[in-house]
Scaffold this active site. Structure first.
Site, PDB file in Angstrom:
ATOM      1  N   ASP A  16     -50.187  69.335  46.064  1.00  0.00           N
ATOM      2  CA  ASP A  16     -50.431  68.911  44.790  1.00  0.00           C
ATOM      3  C   ASP A  16     -50.613  70.175  43.764  1.00  0.00           C
ATOM      4  OD1 ASP A  16     -50.337  66.291  45.318  1.00  0.00           O
ATOM      5  OD2 ASP A  16     -52.380  66.412  45.890  1.00  0.00           O
ATOM      6  N   LYS A  38     -46.365  66.690  51.602  1.00  0.00           N
ATOM      7  CA  LYS A  38     -46.173  65.480  50.722  1.00  0.00           C
ATOM      8  C   LYS A  38     -45.810  66.106  49.251  1.00  0.00           C
ATOM      9  CE  LYS A  38     -49.909  62.986  49.221  1.00  0.00           C
ATOM     10  NZ  LYS A  38     -49.919  62.768  47.818  1.00  0.00           N
ATOM     11  N   ASP A  65     -43.795  61.034  47.931  1.00  0.00           N
ATOM     12  CA  ASP A  65     -44.909  59.973  47.380  1.00  0.00           C
ATOM     13  C   ASP A  65     -44.681  59.699  46.061  1.00  0.00           C
ATOM     14  OD1 ASP A  65     -47.323  58.734  47.480  1.00  0.00           O
ATOM     15  OD2 ASP A  65     -48.540  60.321  47.339  1.00  0.00           O
ATOM     16  N   LYS A  67     -44.431  56.103  45.060  1.00  0.00           N
ATOM     17  CA  LYS A  67     -44.919  54.898  45.036  1.00  0.00           C
ATOM     18  C   LYS A  67     -44.201  53.921  43.997  1.00  0.00           C
ATOM     19  CE  LYS A  67     -49.630  56.620  45.733  1.00  0.00           C
ATOM     20  NZ  LYS A  67     -49.681  57.859  45.608  1.00  0.00           N
ATOM     21  N   PHE A  68     -42.799  53.808  44.578  1.00  0.00           N
ATOM     22  CA  PHE A  68     -42.019  52.952  43.466  1.00  0.00           C
ATOM     23  C   PHE A  68     -42.511  51.580  43.510  1.00  0.00           C
ATOM     24  CE2 PHE A  68     -38.628  55.755  45.669  1.00  0.00           C
ATOM     25  CZ  PHE A  68     -38.392  56.786  44.690  1.00  0.00           C
ATOM     26  N   ASP A  70     -40.895  48.498  41.023  1.00  0.00           N
ATOM     27  CA  ASP A  70     -40.153  47.859  40.117  1.00  0.00           C
ATOM     28  C   ASP A  70     -39.389  46.773  40.410  1.00  0.00           C
ATOM     29  OD1 ASP A  70     -38.145  48.165  37.658  1.00  0.00           O
ATOM     30  OD2 ASP A  70     -38.570  50.308  37.518  1.00  0.00           O
ATOM     31  N   THR A  74     -33.842  47.966  41.582  1.00  0.00           N
ATOM     32  CA  THR A  74     -34.217  49.476  41.045  1.00  0.00           C
ATOM     33  C   THR A  74     -34.939  49.996  42.281  1.00  0.00           C
ATOM     34  OG1 THR A  74     -34.285  48.727  38.870  1.00  0.00           O
ATOM     35  CG2 THR A  74     -35.440  50.686  39.374  1.00  0.00           C
ATOM     36  N   THR A 124     -56.904  53.422  45.897  1.00  0.00           N
ATOM     37  CA  THR A 124     -58.145  53.502  46.541  1.00  0.00           C
ATOM     38  C   THR A 124     -59.072  53.716  45.198  1.00  0.00           C
ATOM     39  OG1 THR A 124     -57.858  55.726  47.244  1.00  0.00           O
ATOM     40  CG2 THR A 124     -58.130  54.112  48.662  1.00  0.00           C
ATOM     41  N   ARG A 185     -61.578  64.822  55.665  1.00  0.00           N
ATOM     42  CA  ARG A 185     -62.101  66.452  55.257  1.00  0.00           C
ATOM     43  C   ARG A 185     -62.628  66.861  56.681  1.00  0.00           C
ATOM     44  NH1 ARG A 185     -59.655  66.008  51.434  1.00  0.00           N
ATOM     45  NH2 ARG A 185     -60.219  66.436  49.282  1.00  0.00           N
ATOM     46  N   GLN A 194     -63.112  62.814  46.496  1.00  0.00           N
ATOM     47  CA  GLN A 194     -63.076  61.766  47.501  1.00  0.00           C
ATOM     48  C   GLN A 194     -64.220  61.112  47.755  1.00  0.00           C
ATOM     49  OE1 GLN A 194     -60.117  60.459  48.691  1.00  0.00           O
ATOM     50  NE2 GLN A 194     -58.632  61.862  48.542  1.00  0.00           N
ATOM     51  N   ARG A 215     -56.539  69.528  49.469  1.00  0.00           N
ATOM     52  CA  ARG A 215     -57.171  70.866  48.983  1.00  0.00           C
ATOM     53  C   ARG A 215     -57.889  71.491  50.056  1.00  0.00           C
ATOM     54  NH1 ARG A 215     -59.822  67.099  44.414  1.00  0.00           N
ATOM     55  NH2 ARG A 215     -59.235  65.397  45.907  1.00  0.00           N
TER      56      ARG A 215
END
Ligand code: C5P
Length: 235
Positions: A16, A38, A65, A67-68, A70, A74, A124, A185, A194, A215
């Protein structure tokens, strides 16, 4: 299909990071024999398939990642594009429904090295009241269960879940169903934002197939050392 009996590295590092340069810099400090990467919406929107291809050239398998969610046609086309890109794993929202998930599974089924196709059940980040507000009134646990069952019945490989949900899902859905768990973690590392965390060893003990860790690795002074330590904890 790539089998869960030979799962390869179980750690999936969540990249990220805002720029392509930072993502590549991190990748240079990690060992592809110990982890997958990811790539999420921010990295993909900024840097696109070229970043995925560059990371794959460096030997990493990629969990795309995005997360489609639709209409079936599609989502099927997007999953086919992900398979053509050569990613290891791609995901959709289970709440897109059975026909959407079946179309996605069908779209990737013909590929020789097809990606694992998994579903997000309930984000979540949603609290029980928020879940109710959008019309899921059966309660969190029941809804996660229902959508996990639907995911399996629709021919997908697995779901993303909290490590705290993993044991029950493993019992209900069997040994071949893939469970991908964020919220992991290592002992002593920062919890960040989290909530329901678990150590890597415990998450695997609860039945997780793959651990998404961001992280604790990406913000470490020595990412490679943290990765090695987590990898040695779960062998
Ligand atoms: O940095 P951290 O280890 O918390 O990163 C976890 C990753 O897993 C992030 O990319 C986050 O968006 C993702 N994720 C999560 N919880 C979910 C689904 C995805 O933390 N339920």
């Amino acid at each position: 299909m790539r089998s869960i009996t030979n799962p390869g590295p179980r750690i999936v590092v969540a990249v990220d990071l805002p720029s392509r340069g930072q993502a590549l810099e991190l990748a240079d400090r990690l060992d592809p024999s110990l982890c997958r990467l990811k790539i999420g919406k921010e990295s993909f929107t900024r840097s696109g398939p070229a970043l995925v291809e560059e990371l794959q050239r460096r030997g990493f398998e990629i969990f795309l990642d995005l997360k489609f969610h639709d209409i079936p046609n599609t989502v099927a086309s997007a999953c086919r594009a992900a398979a053509e890109l050569g990613v290891w794993m791609v995901n959709v929202h289970a709440s897109g429904g059975r026909r959407m998930m079946e179309a996605a599974a069908d779209a990737v089924s013909g590929f020789k090295r097809r990606p694992l196709l998994i579903a997000v059940t309930i984000l979540t980040s949603l609290s029980e009241p928020e879940l109710e507000e959008v019309g899921f009134t059966a309660g969190l646990a029941a809804t996660v269960n229902r959508l996990s069952n639907l995911t399996q019945a629709s021919g997908l490989d697995g779901v993303v879940c909290s490590p705290w949900e993993a044991a029950a899902l493993r019992r209900n859905l069997g040994d071949d169903f893939v469970l991908v768990t964020p919220g992991v973690r290592p002992t002593g590392s920062s919890v960040d934002d989290q909530h329901r965390i678990m150590t890597p060893r415990d998450a695997i003990g609860q039945g997780a197939s793959y651990l998404v860790v961001g992280r604790p690795i990406t913000r470490a002074e020595n990412p490679e050392a943290v990765l090695r330590s987590i990898a040695s904890e779960i062998v």
